[in-house]
Design an enzyme around this catalytic site. Structure first.
Site, PDB file in Angstrom:
ATOM      1  N   SER A 122       0.809  -1.209   0.000  1.00  0.00           N
ATOM      2  CA  SER A 122       0.000   0.000   0.000  1.00  0.00           C
ATOM      3  C   SER A 122       0.845   1.264   0.000  1.00  0.00           C
ATOM      4  O   SER A 122       0.359   2.336  -0.352  1.00  0.00           O
ATOM      5  CB  SER A 122      -0.902   0.036   1.244  1.00  0.00           C
ATOM      6  N   HIS A 148      -1.539  -2.914  -6.764  1.00  0.00           N
ATOM      7  CA  HIS A 148      -2.206  -2.562  -5.513  1.00  0.00           C
ATOM      8  C   HIS A 148      -3.721  -2.630  -5.647  1.00  0.00           C
ATOM      9  O   HIS A 148      -4.344  -1.825  -6.333  1.00  0.00           O
ATOM     10  CB  HIS A 148      -1.777  -1.153  -5.087  1.00  0.00           C
ATOM     11  N   GLU A 154      -4.112  -0.212  -8.789  1.00  0.00           N
ATOM     12  CA  GLU A 154      -2.995   0.634  -9.204  1.00  0.00           C
ATOM     13  C   GLU A 154      -1.865  -0.271  -9.695  1.00  0.00           C
ATOM     14  O   GLU A 154      -1.446  -1.188  -8.980  1.00  0.00           O
ATOM     15  CB  GLU A 154      -2.483   1.473  -8.032  1.00  0.00           C
ATOM     16  N   ASN A 184      -3.414   6.114  -1.784  1.00  0.00           N
ATOM     17  CA  ASN A 184      -3.073   6.191  -0.362  1.00  0.00           C
ATOM     18  C   ASN A 184      -2.420   7.511   0.012  1.00  0.00           C
ATOM     19  O   ASN A 184      -2.562   7.987   1.140  1.00  0.00           O
ATOM     20  CB  ASN A 184      -2.169   5.022   0.035  1.00  0.00           C
TER      21      ASN A 184
END
Length: 286
Positions: free
Chosen positions: A122, A143, A155, A193
């Site tokens: 992450s 991700h 991602e 994130n």
């Protein structure tokens, strides 16, 4: 170089919340999938949860009984990492650089040179994780978002050494899993994130400063259009996982104060109050 049609088997490292979700969608897409974890109970729990998710899918009319049985038949489990030999391998374990590096070193040794190795990290830069590999060009970030069997976004992150062909193949693979892939260059937290971190961090600061209660903060955020408030979402993701990501990003950005982890969240983690998965987090689920 592999093409998308060359990917027949998938390995998933880690049978936690993310790993089991990735294994489920891999099997649902028709891939022979091996799910690895050092803990046999974690594997048993993962299979039970996958079966439960598929059962709910049937009840909602999104999955057929035949699809459920086929998916479960395609998933095998193992507590031996030497058995994780596949065309495409996704790691979904704890957010600790040294542990991830050790796992990928082992995976590279036992798999063919054209196997794609991917991390579901992450927050840790892909370049850092893959730096010790002999073939960092076939290492990539992939991700997923929790819950992986529902959330569409993935991602695809290119490290400094990731080959463009591997990045594009990973994008095609994500699309085979019925996901929407976005391409990103390597940076702590990548896109989502990094942007979303302050959704949690600022909510925790408001709580620390005694401005409002957990319930009030969540209610106000929901009233502004969000499906969940920050504390509800942390409980869903896992308070421990969320804290780990924040800590990782704080260190990756050289202790930039805007990413400072919360003492309140640290206390929850220390107490074992990790959210829904433990029955208690910022809210009580028992």
């Amino acid at each position: 170089m592999k093409s998308i049609d060359d990917i027949k088997s998938v390995g998933v490292i880690g049978a936690g919340t993310m790993g089991q979700g990735i294994a489920q969608i891999s099997a649902m897409a028709g891939y022979q999938t091996i799910l690895y974890d050092i803990d046999e109970k974690a594997l048993e729990n993962a299979i039970n949860l996958i079966e439960g998710n598929l059962k709910k899918g049937i009840e909602k009319g999104k999955v057929t009984g035949a699809e459920k049985q086929q998916a479960l038949a395609l998933i095998s489990t193992s507590t031996k990492i030497t058995e994780v030999v596949a065309d495409f391998i996704v790691e979904a374990i704890v957010e600790k650089l040294d542990i991830k590096r050790a796992v990928f070193t082992q995976l590279e040794q036992i798999n063919k040179e054209d196997a794609i190795l991917a991390s579901n990290t992450s927050s840790i830069p892909i370049t850092q994780i893959g730096a010790q590999l002999k073939h960092p060009d076939r290492f990539v970030g992939m991700h997923f978002f929790n819950p992986a069997y529902i959330m569409k976004l993935v991602e695809v992150i290119s490290g400094a050494a990731t080959s463009p062909e591997v990045a594009m193949l990973t994008r095609e693979f994500a699309e085979k899993l019925n996901k929407v892939a976005v391409m990103a260059n390597d940076s702590p937290g990548f896109i989502v994130n990094r942007v979303a971190r302050h959704f949690y961090v600022e909510g925790l600061k408001v709580l620390e400063e005694g401005v409002a209660s957990i319930e009030t903060i969540d209610t106000l955020i929901q009233a502004s259009g969000f499906k969940m408030g920050p504390f509800q979402l942390m409980d869903l993701i896992g308070v421990d996982t969320n804290f780990s990501v924040t800590t990782s990003m704080f260190n990756s950005f050289y202790q930039d104060p805007k990413f400072r982890p919360s003492r309140i969240q640290q206390q929850k983690v220390d107490a074992g109050h990790h959210g829904r998965k433990t029955g208690k987090g910022f809210y009580d689920y028992k």
